[in-house]
Design an enzyme around this catalytic site. Structure first.
Site, PDB file in Angstrom:
ATOM      1  N   TRP A 158      13.308 -15.314 -10.422  1.00 54.85           N
ATOM      2  CA  TRP A 158      12.439 -14.254 -11.170  1.00 54.85           C
ATOM      3  C   TRP A 158      12.998 -13.001 -11.501  1.00 54.85           C
ATOM      4  CZ3 TRP A 158      12.332  -9.952  -8.392  1.00 54.85           C
ATOM      5  CH2 TRP A 158      12.555  -9.954  -6.951  1.00 54.85           C
ATOM      6  N   ASN A 159      14.435 -12.534 -10.924  1.00 56.19           N
ATOM      7  CA  ASN A 159      14.682 -11.181 -10.983  1.00 56.19           C
ATOM      8  C   ASN A 159      15.386 -10.859 -12.319  1.00 56.19           C
ATOM      9  OD1 ASN A 159      16.853 -12.724 -10.116  1.00 56.19           O
ATOM     10  ND2 ASN A 159      17.529 -11.208  -8.918  1.00 56.19           N
ATOM     11  N   LYS A 182      13.724 -24.903 -14.994  1.00 55.72           N
ATOM     12  CA  LYS A 182      12.480 -24.731 -14.260  1.00 55.72           C
ATOM     13  C   LYS A 182      12.575 -23.308 -14.169  1.00 55.72           C
ATOM     14  CE  LYS A 182      10.990 -23.717 -10.973  1.00 55.72           C
ATOM     15  NZ  LYS A 182      10.404 -22.516 -10.445  1.00 55.72           N
ATOM     16  N   GLY A 236      19.068 -18.457  -6.405  1.00 55.63           N
ATOM     17  CA  GLY A 236      17.970 -18.291  -5.378  1.00 55.63           C
ATOM     18  C   GLY A 236      18.424 -18.085  -4.037  1.00 55.63           C
ATOM     19  N   GLU A 258      24.300 -20.412  -6.850  1.00 54.93           N
ATOM     20  CA  GLU A 258      24.596 -18.953  -6.465  1.00 54.93           C
ATOM     21  C   GLU A 258      23.309 -18.232  -5.711  1.00 54.93           C
ATOM     22  OE1 GLU A 258      23.518 -15.451  -6.688  1.00 54.93           O
ATOM     23  OE2 GLU A 258      23.402 -15.516  -8.729  1.00 54.93           O
ATOM     24  N   LEU A 259      23.732 -18.109  -4.421  1.00 51.23           N
ATOM     25  CA  LEU A 259      22.684 -17.947  -3.664  1.00 51.23           C
ATOM     26  C   LEU A 259      22.697 -16.286  -3.224  1.00 51.23           C
ATOM     27  CD1 LEU A 259      23.417 -21.107  -1.453  1.00 51.23           C
ATOM     28  CD2 LEU A 259      21.815 -20.729  -3.363  1.00 51.23           C
ATOM     29  N   ARG A 286      20.251  -0.904  -9.817  1.00 54.86           N
ATOM     30  CA  ARG A 286      20.262  -1.809 -10.940  1.00 54.86           C
ATOM     31  C   ARG A 286      18.976  -2.700 -10.644  1.00 54.86           C
ATOM     32  NH1 ARG A 286      24.120  -6.666 -12.921  1.00 54.86           N
ATOM     33  NH2 ARG A 286      23.305  -6.856 -14.862  1.00 54.86           N
ATOM     34  N   CYS A 292      21.112  -9.939  -6.516  1.00 57.03           N
ATOM     35  CA  CYS A 292      21.924 -10.589  -5.214  1.00 57.03           C
ATOM     36  C   CYS A 292      23.175  -9.782  -5.200  1.00 57.03           C
ATOM     37  CB  CYS A 292      22.345 -11.820  -5.486  1.00 57.03           C
ATOM     38  SG  CYS A 292      22.782 -12.167  -7.262  1.00 57.03           S
ATOM     39  N   GLU A 389      18.990  -9.515   3.515  1.00 58.82           N
ATOM     40  CA  GLU A 389      18.973  -8.998   2.183  1.00 58.82           C
ATOM     41  C   GLU A 389      17.857  -8.158   1.787  1.00 58.82           C
ATOM     42  OE1 GLU A 389      20.384 -10.862  -2.010  1.00 58.82           O
ATOM     43  OE2 GLU A 389      19.497 -12.202  -0.521  1.00 58.82           O
ATOM     44  N   SER A 449      29.231  -7.401 -12.523  1.00 55.89           N
ATOM     45  CA  SER A 449      28.877  -8.677 -13.347  1.00 55.89           C
ATOM     46  C   SER A 449      29.633  -8.332 -14.821  1.00 55.89           C
ATOM     47  CB  SER A 449      27.427  -8.565 -13.516  1.00 55.89           C
ATOM     48  OG  SER A 449      26.810  -8.744 -12.095  1.00 55.89           O
TER      49      SER A 449
END
Length: 485
Positions: A158-159, A182, A236, A258-259, A286, A292, A389, A449
Site C-alpha cells: 500500500w505504501n 493483486k 511486503g 522484497e521484504l 520520505r 522499507c 520496523e 532508490s
C-alpha cells in the site's frame, strides 16, 4: 482533470481481466478510505478465487503471442505509457495522495520515480540477449537463448501504489511475460488507473490483469496452487513473504521477495553533521517513514550525538502535519489506526527504557491517523524500536564509540535491505560498505532508490532484484542449445 477523473475511466472500478472491465463474480465490493479523515473515497470490486482463476486463464491465453511480440514493440508500449503517466502526473499524484495519505509533493516524487521504471525497461526490452561460443574442448557450439518465464503474479503493497507496481510490471512487459496484479486492499485505485494508461498505450488484452480483493490470502493461494503460474513477485512484510515462499514450493514457482527492513543510518565522528541531518530528513521522512528503505535506527558517534539530535529535532519539530492535499503540509497521515497505535507503543517503550524525548512523541487530537515527527536520543540497543520496523516518523538515536561497534550494531538485525553511512574518510567508507550486511548502502546520501540500480536485500529482507540491468533477469529463463560442428 483530477485524480478521481482519472479513476473514472476504469470501468466503474471493476476487475480488469482479459482486457475488459468486469464486476466480481460475486457482485461484492469493498470501500477505499482516506486515511486523513476515514471518509470513503469510493468502492471497488471485491474479486473472488473464481476471478483469480479467470485472470490466470486470460494471462495463459495471451502468453504465447505476447512472448512472440517483437521486443521493440513491447518497449514502445512501455515508452508510450511512461509519457502518458508524466503527462498526467498531477492527476496520478492526487489519486495517490487521496488513497495513501502522502503529501502531493511526495506523491509527485513517486510518480516520477514509478514512471521511470517504464522508461528504463522500454530501453532494456531490446537488449535481451544470449551468447554463442565454441565449446572449450572443440567439436560443438554452445548457444544460449533467453525466454520469458511465463505468467506471473504480482502482490504489491500500500505504501507506493504506483511505483511498486511499475517496477514489477515494467520488466515483465519488456521480457514478454503476462501477469496478474493483486494491489493492496488499502490502496487499489492507482493500479486501476495505470491499467487504463497501459491499455491506451496498446498493451494487448490478457497481458495485464488486475484483481482487487479484500482476501489476498485466498487469492494468492488459489493462483499459486495452479501449475500454469510460473513466477511470483511480492513486496511486503517478512512473515507474509515466508508464507508465499513456502506456497511456491509445490509448483516450484520462481519467486522474488522484497521484504521488511531495519535500515541503520550511521554517522561517524568525522561526518559533516549538517549534511547528515539533511540526509536523515530524506532517509527518515520520505513517505512519512512508511518505506522499507526508511532509516529505522540512527547510530551516531558519541562525540556528535547531541549536536546531531538537536539539529534533527529542530528540523523534525518544524514539520507540519495535515491532509496530504492541503497546502503547507509536510507530513501526511499514517495509513490506518493500527499504524498509529504501533508507532506510539514503540515510542512509549523506548521512553520507558530510558530514552530522552527530543521532540514529538504523541498522536495529535482530531480525525485522521496522524503521529507527530519524533526524535529520541540515548535509545538502548536492545529497545524494541531499534529492533522492529517502525514504519512511521520516528528517529531513535543510539550512540557508539568505535567503527567496529558501529558495524556490529548495524548488522545486529535479521534484516538486510538498505543502510546509510555518513563519513568524510574514504578508507572508512570502503571498510564499512564492505562489512555491512545489506543489499544497498547509501554513502553521504539519504536516497538509494533509483530505477537504474538493482533494488533488493539479503537475509530476512528477501532475494531477487528490481530495477537496473538485473531487474529483467528475474523474468527470463535460459535455454542452452548444443550444436555439433
Amino acid at each position: 482533470m483530477t485524480g478521481l477523473d482519472l479513476l473514472a475511466k476504469t470501468g466503474s472500478r471493476g476487475l480488469f481481466i482479459g482486457g475488459q472491465w468486469r464486476e466480481s463474480s460475486t457482485g461484492s465490493r469493498f470501500e477505499v478510505r482516506d486515511p486523513a479523515d476515514e471518509s470513503v473515497i469510493t468502492d471497488v470490486a471485491d474479486g473472488s478465487t473464481d476471478d483469480a482463476t479467470a485472470a490466470l486463464d486470460a494471462a495463459v491465453a495471451a502468453q504465447t503471442d505476447w512472448a512472440a511480440t517483437p521486443p521493440r514493440d513491447r518497449g514502445e508500449i512501455l515508452r508510450r505509457s511512461f509519457e502518458a503517466i508524466m503527462d498526467q502526473a498531477d492527476d496520478f499524484a492526487e489519486l495517490i495522495s487521496l488513497e495513501m495519505g502522502k503529501t502531493l509533493a511526495e506523491a509527485k516524487g513517486e510518480v516520477t520515480y514509478g514512471a521511470e521504471f517504464f522508461r528504463w525497461f522500454a530501453e532494456e526490452a531490446v537488449r535481451i540477449h544470449g551468447r554463442w561460443m565454441q565449446a572449450p574442448a572443440g567439436g560443438s557450439r554452445l548457444l544460449t537463448i533467453r525466454k520469458p518465464v511465463g505468467p506471473c503474479l504480482f502482490i504489491t503493497p500500500w505504501n507506493f501504489p504506483l511505483a511498486m507496481g511499475t517496477r514489477k510490471i515494467g520488466p515483465a512487459i519488456a521480457a514478454g511475460c503476462t501477469m496478474i496484479v493483486k494491489p493492496a486492499e488499502l490502496t487499489p485505485l492507482t493500479m486501476l488507473a495505470l491499467a487504463h494508461v497501459l491499455t491506451e498505450a496498446g498493451l494487448p488484452g490478457g497481458v495485464l490483469n488486475i484483481v482487487t480483493t479484500h482476501n489476498s490470502k485466498a487469492l494468492s493461494a488459489t493462483l499459486m496452487a495452479d501449475e500454469r503460474l510460473r513466477k511470483v513477485s511480492f513486496t511486503g512484510s517478512t512473515p507474509v513473504g515466508k508464507v508465499i515462499v513456502r506456497q511456491s514450493a509445490d509448483e516450484l514457482q520462481r519467486v522474488s521477495m522484497e521484504l521488511g527492513g531495519n535500515a541503520p543510518f550511521i554517522v561517524f565522528q568525522d561526518a559533516d553533521v549538517a549534511a547528515a541531518v539533511d540526509g536523515a530528513m530524506i532517509a527518515k521522512m520520505r513517505n512519512m517513514g512508511e518505506a522499507c528503505t526508511a532509516a529505522n535506527r540512527f547510530l551516531v558517534h558519541e562525540s556528535v550525538s547531541r549536536e546531531f539530535a538537536e539539529l534533527l529535532g529542530q528540523r523534525m519539530g518544524s514539520l507540519r502535519t495535515g491532509r496530504g492535499q492541503s497546502a503547507g503540509t509536510d507530513v501526511g497521515p499514517l495509513i490506518n489506526a493500527d499504524a498509529v497505535e504501533s508507532v506510539g507503543q514503540l515510542v512509549t517503550d523506548a521512553l520507558q527504557d530510558g530514552a530522552e524525548l527530543v521532540t514529538g512523541g504523541e498522536a495529535p487530537d482530531g480525525p485522521g491517523h496522524f503521529y507527530s515527527p519524533t526524535v529520541l536520543l540515548g535509545v538502548p540497543a536492545q529497545a524494541r524500536i531499534v529492533n522492529e520496523e517502525i514504519f512511521g516518523p520516528v528517529a531513535p538515536i543510539t550512540t557508539f564509540s568505535s567503527d567496529d561497534e558501529a558495524i556490529a550494531l548495524a548488522n545486529a538485525t535479521e534484516y538486510g535491505l538498505a543502510s546509510y553511512v555518513y563519513t568524510r574518510d574514504l578508507a572508512r567508507t570502503i571498510k564499512v560498505a564492505e562489512a555491512l550486511q545489506f543489499g544497498m548502502v547509501g554513502v553521504n546520501t539519504g536516497l538509494v532508490s533509483n530505477p537504474a540500480a538493482p533494488f533488493g536485500g539479503v537475509k530476512a529482507s528477501g532475494f531477487g532484484r528490481e530495477g537496473g540491468f538485473e531487474g529483467i533477469d528475474e523474468y527470463l529463463d535460459t535455454t542452452y542449445v548444443a550444436i555439433p560442428g
